[in-house]
Design an enzyme around this catalytic site. Structure first.
Site, PDB file in Angstrom:
ATOM      1  N   TYR A 148      15.679   1.931   7.829  1.00  0.00           N
ATOM      2  CA  TYR A 148      15.844   1.678   6.394  1.00  0.00           C
ATOM      3  C   TYR A 148      17.258   1.194   6.057  1.00  0.00           C
ATOM      4  CZ  TYR A 148      11.141   3.168   5.588  1.00  0.00           C
ATOM      5  OH  TYR A 148       9.766   3.221   5.618  1.00  0.00           O
ATOM      6  N   GLN A 190       4.157  -2.967  -4.872  1.00  0.00           N
ATOM      7  CA  GLN A 190       4.185  -2.142  -3.659  1.00  0.00           C
ATOM      8  C   GLN A 190       5.491  -2.384  -2.903  1.00  0.00           C
ATOM      9  OE1 GLN A 190      -0.094  -2.332  -1.780  1.00  0.00           O
ATOM     10  NE2 GLN A 190       0.333  -4.184  -2.925  1.00  0.00           N
ATOM     11  N   HIS A 220       5.496   2.390  -4.356  1.00  0.00           N
ATOM     12  CA  HIS A 220       5.838   2.927  -3.033  1.00  0.00           C
ATOM     13  C   HIS A 220       7.304   3.340  -2.939  1.00  0.00           C
ATOM     14  CE1 HIS A 220       2.195   0.649  -1.148  1.00  0.00           C
ATOM     15  NE2 HIS A 220       1.853   1.638  -1.932  1.00  0.00           N
ATOM     16  N   CYS A 254      14.022  19.953  -0.482  1.00  0.00           N
ATOM     17  CA  CYS A 254      14.079  20.589  -1.812  1.00  0.00           C
ATOM     18  C   CYS A 254      13.830  19.569  -2.921  1.00  0.00           C
ATOM     19  CB  CYS A 254      15.412  21.324  -2.000  1.00  0.00           C
ATOM     20  SG  CYS A 254      16.807  20.249  -2.407  1.00  0.00           S
ATOM     21  N   CYS A 302      21.428  17.002   2.589  1.00  0.00           N
ATOM     22  CA  CYS A 302      21.285  17.354   1.174  1.00  0.00           C
ATOM     23  C   CYS A 302      22.449  18.250   0.724  1.00  0.00           C
ATOM     24  CB  CYS A 302      19.953  18.066   0.954  1.00  0.00           C
ATOM     25  SG  CYS A 302      19.727  18.619  -0.742  1.00  0.00           S
ATOM     26  N   GLY A 325       0.393 -11.805  -3.287  1.00  0.00           N
ATOM     27  CA  GLY A 325       1.104 -11.485  -2.048  1.00  0.00           C
ATOM     28  C   GLY A 325       0.799 -10.118  -1.487  1.00  0.00           C
TER      29      GLY A 325
HETATM   30  P1  NAD Z   1       1.006  -7.196   3.616  1.00  0.00           P
HETATM   31  O1  NAD Z   1       2.125  -7.495   4.565  1.00  0.00           O
HETATM   32  O2  NAD Z   1      -0.102  -6.328   4.057  1.00  0.00           O
HETATM   33  O3  NAD Z   1       0.324  -8.580   3.122  1.00  0.00           O
HETATM   34  C1  NAD Z   1       1.125  -9.650   2.672  1.00  0.00           C
HETATM   35  C2  NAD Z   1       0.234 -10.648   1.950  1.00  0.00           C
HETATM   36  O4  NAD Z   1       1.105 -11.641   1.416  1.00  0.00           O
HETATM   37  C3  NAD Z   1      -0.774 -11.366   2.864  1.00  0.00           C
HETATM   38  O5  NAD Z   1      -2.045 -11.390   2.224  1.00  0.00           O
HETATM   39  C4  NAD Z   1      -0.174 -12.773   2.997  1.00  0.00           C
HETATM   40  O6  NAD Z   1      -1.178 -13.787   3.126  1.00  0.00           O
HETATM   41  C5  NAD Z   1       0.557 -12.919   1.676  1.00  0.00           C
HETATM   42  N1  NAD Z   1       1.663 -13.880   1.667  1.00  0.00           N
HETATM   43  C6  NAD Z   1       2.404 -14.315   2.713  1.00  0.00           C
HETATM   44  N2  NAD Z   1       3.320 -15.213   2.270  1.00  0.00           N
HETATM   45  C7  NAD Z   1       3.139 -15.327   0.923  1.00  0.00           C
HETATM   46  C8  NAD Z   1       3.774 -16.103  -0.098  1.00  0.00           C
HETATM   47  N3  NAD Z   1       4.774 -16.941   0.185  1.00  0.00           N
HETATM   48  N4  NAD Z   1       3.325 -15.969  -1.377  1.00  0.00           N
HETATM   49  C9  NAD Z   1       2.300 -15.127  -1.674  1.00  0.00           C
HETATM   50  N5  NAD Z   1       1.665 -14.394  -0.741  1.00  0.00           N
HETATM   51  C10 NAD Z   1       2.096 -14.481   0.536  1.00  0.00           C
HETATM   52  O7  NAD Z   1       1.697  -6.660   2.305  1.00  0.00           O
HETATM   53  P2  NAD Z   1       1.274  -5.502   1.291  1.00  0.00           P
HETATM   54  O8  NAD Z   1      -0.154  -5.665   0.901  1.00  0.00           O
HETATM   55  O9  NAD Z   1       2.337  -5.500   0.259  1.00  0.00           O
HETATM   56  O10 NAD Z   1       1.396  -4.165   2.157  1.00  0.00           O
HETATM   57  C11 NAD Z   1       2.595  -3.963   2.863  1.00  0.00           C
HETATM   58  C12 NAD Z   1       3.233  -2.599   2.685  1.00  0.00           C
HETATM   59  O11 NAD Z   1       4.521  -2.658   3.349  1.00  0.00           O
HETATM   60  C13 NAD Z   1       3.536  -2.240   1.269  1.00  0.00           C
HETATM   61  O12 NAD Z   1       3.212  -0.899   1.142  1.00  0.00           O
HETATM   62  C14 NAD Z   1       5.040  -2.410   1.085  1.00  0.00           C
HETATM   63  O13 NAD Z   1       5.599  -1.238   0.479  1.00  0.00           O
HETATM   64  C15 NAD Z   1       5.609  -2.481   2.487  1.00  0.00           C
HETATM   65  N6  NAD Z   1       6.513  -3.656   2.687  1.00  0.00           N
HETATM   66  C16 NAD Z   1       7.407  -3.984   1.683  1.00  0.00           C
HETATM   67  C17 NAD Z   1       8.218  -5.098   1.835  1.00  0.00           C
HETATM   68  C18 NAD Z   1       9.174  -5.438   0.697  1.00  0.00           C
HETATM   69  O14 NAD Z   1       9.511  -4.563  -0.102  1.00  0.00           O
HETATM   70  N7  NAD Z   1       9.602  -6.711   0.598  1.00  0.00           N
HETATM   71  C19 NAD Z   1       8.154  -5.876   2.992  1.00  0.00           C
HETATM   72  C20 NAD Z   1       7.255  -5.512   4.014  1.00  0.00           C
HETATM   73  C21 NAD Z   1       6.422  -4.383   3.830  1.00  0.00           C
END
Ligand code: NAD
Length: 257
Positions: A69, A104, A122, A133, A152, A198
């Site tokens: 992270y 998300q 999320h 805590c 903490c 996305g």
């Molecule tokens: P996912 O990775 O499962 O799916 C991504 C989707 O975005 C796909 O359907 C793909 O076709 C589409 N995509 C790719 N390029 C795109 C574009 N230029 N424009 C629009 N769509 C596009 O993502 P999810 O459904 O958000 O699930 C992933 C999980 O991982 C979430 O819970 C999230 O919290 C976490 N995550 C977050 C980040 C971030 O905060 N940027 C990055 C990676 C993962």
């Protein structure tokens, strides 16, 4: 990236009597330079998701999780919101209380683009909380990629990122905000559009919002350059990248006379 989106395919334009509920996922930040994890075979930046995004993973190896992270924070701090994030902030300015964004994403880019009416389902990369805590989660822009791990100040347990990991419950207020927005649109007897952008529809409960909105009479639109497994749940697929499709929705917006 295949770009088959044509603005002529847009469904009826959004106008200032439309209630809009937007769900975004990692794809919306892809063009800012933050990779999605489905793009890389279920790995998130080369890590198995259960190692870096689950309570068990944190118990097994908190150093790895903090390093992961810390690197995500450093990466997200270097990128900028893109035209898709900015378009959603503009739709919020036009629609006011008729607009709600549920994301998300944990990267903070919607806030940096000017969105205010949004819920981070999320959690956020930019907050830290106690693993034990009830210390109030706090803003944290540090990048702790090396030990010692942060502890903490209240109880001495390990601190952790304020991210909702797999197997953990999403904050109650997130789900509540979605229900309330749908309820208010029905009460107003005005048009409701649900737009998912996305997101692959693989992560529950966000994946259930499309059917919840459809049951309430919403038009359901999907903005995605790919064909996610849940494509069939939507009335319309605006097939293209977020930086093209979302600005086109602003361009087509019709203020009432
Ligand atoms: P996912 O990775 O499962 O799916 C991504 C989707 O975005 C796909 O359907 C793909 O076709 C589409 N995509 C790719 N390029 C795109 C574009 N230029 N424009 C629009 N769509 C596009 O993502 P999810 O459904 O958000 O699930 C992933 C999980 O991982 C979430 O819970 C999230 O919290 C976490 N995550 C977050 C980040 C971030 O905060 N940027 C990055 C990676 C993962």
């Amino acid at each position: 990236m295949t770009q088959t989106f044509d603005p002529a395919d847009l469904p009826r334009a959004l106008d200032d009597k439309t209630w809009l509920l937007v769900l975004t996922g990692a794809g919306v930040s892809a063009e800012s330079g933050l990779p999605t994890f489905r793009a890389s075979d279920g790995l998130w930046e080369n890590h198995h998701i259960e190692d870096v995004a689950s309570p068990d993973g944190f118990r097994r190896d908190p150093e790895l999780v903090w390093r992961f992270y810390g690197e995500r924070r450093a990466g997200a701090a270097k990128v900028e919101p893109n035209a898709g994030h900015l378009a959603l902030a503009e739709l919020e300015r036009r629609l006011g209380e008729r607009f709600l964004l549920v994301t998300q994403n944990v990267d903070g880019l919607h806030g940096r683009a000017g969105s205010r009416r949004y819920v981070e389902l999320h959690g956020s990369l930019w907050r830290t909380r106690c693993s034990s805590c009830d210390l109030v989660p706090f803003d944290d822009h540090s990048h702790p990629v090396e030990p010692p791990l942060p502890m903490c100040p209240n109880c001495g347990a390990l601190l952790r990122p304020d991210i909702v990991w797999f197997g953990e419950a999403i904050p109650y207020h997130g789900d509540f905000a979605v229900r309330e927005h749908i309820y208010l649109a029905r009460l107003a007897k005005e048009r409701l559009v649900f737009l998912a952008a996305g997101t692959s529809g693989n992560v529950w409960p966000a994946s259930s919002y499309v059917s919840r909105a459809a049951d309430a009479g919403a038009e359901t639109w999907l903005a995605d350059p790919g064909v996610p497994a849940n494509r069939g749940a939507f009335d319309r697929h605006l097939r293209g990248p977020a930086t093209v499709v979302l600005p086109a929705l602003v361009e087509a917006f019709k203020p009432s006379a």
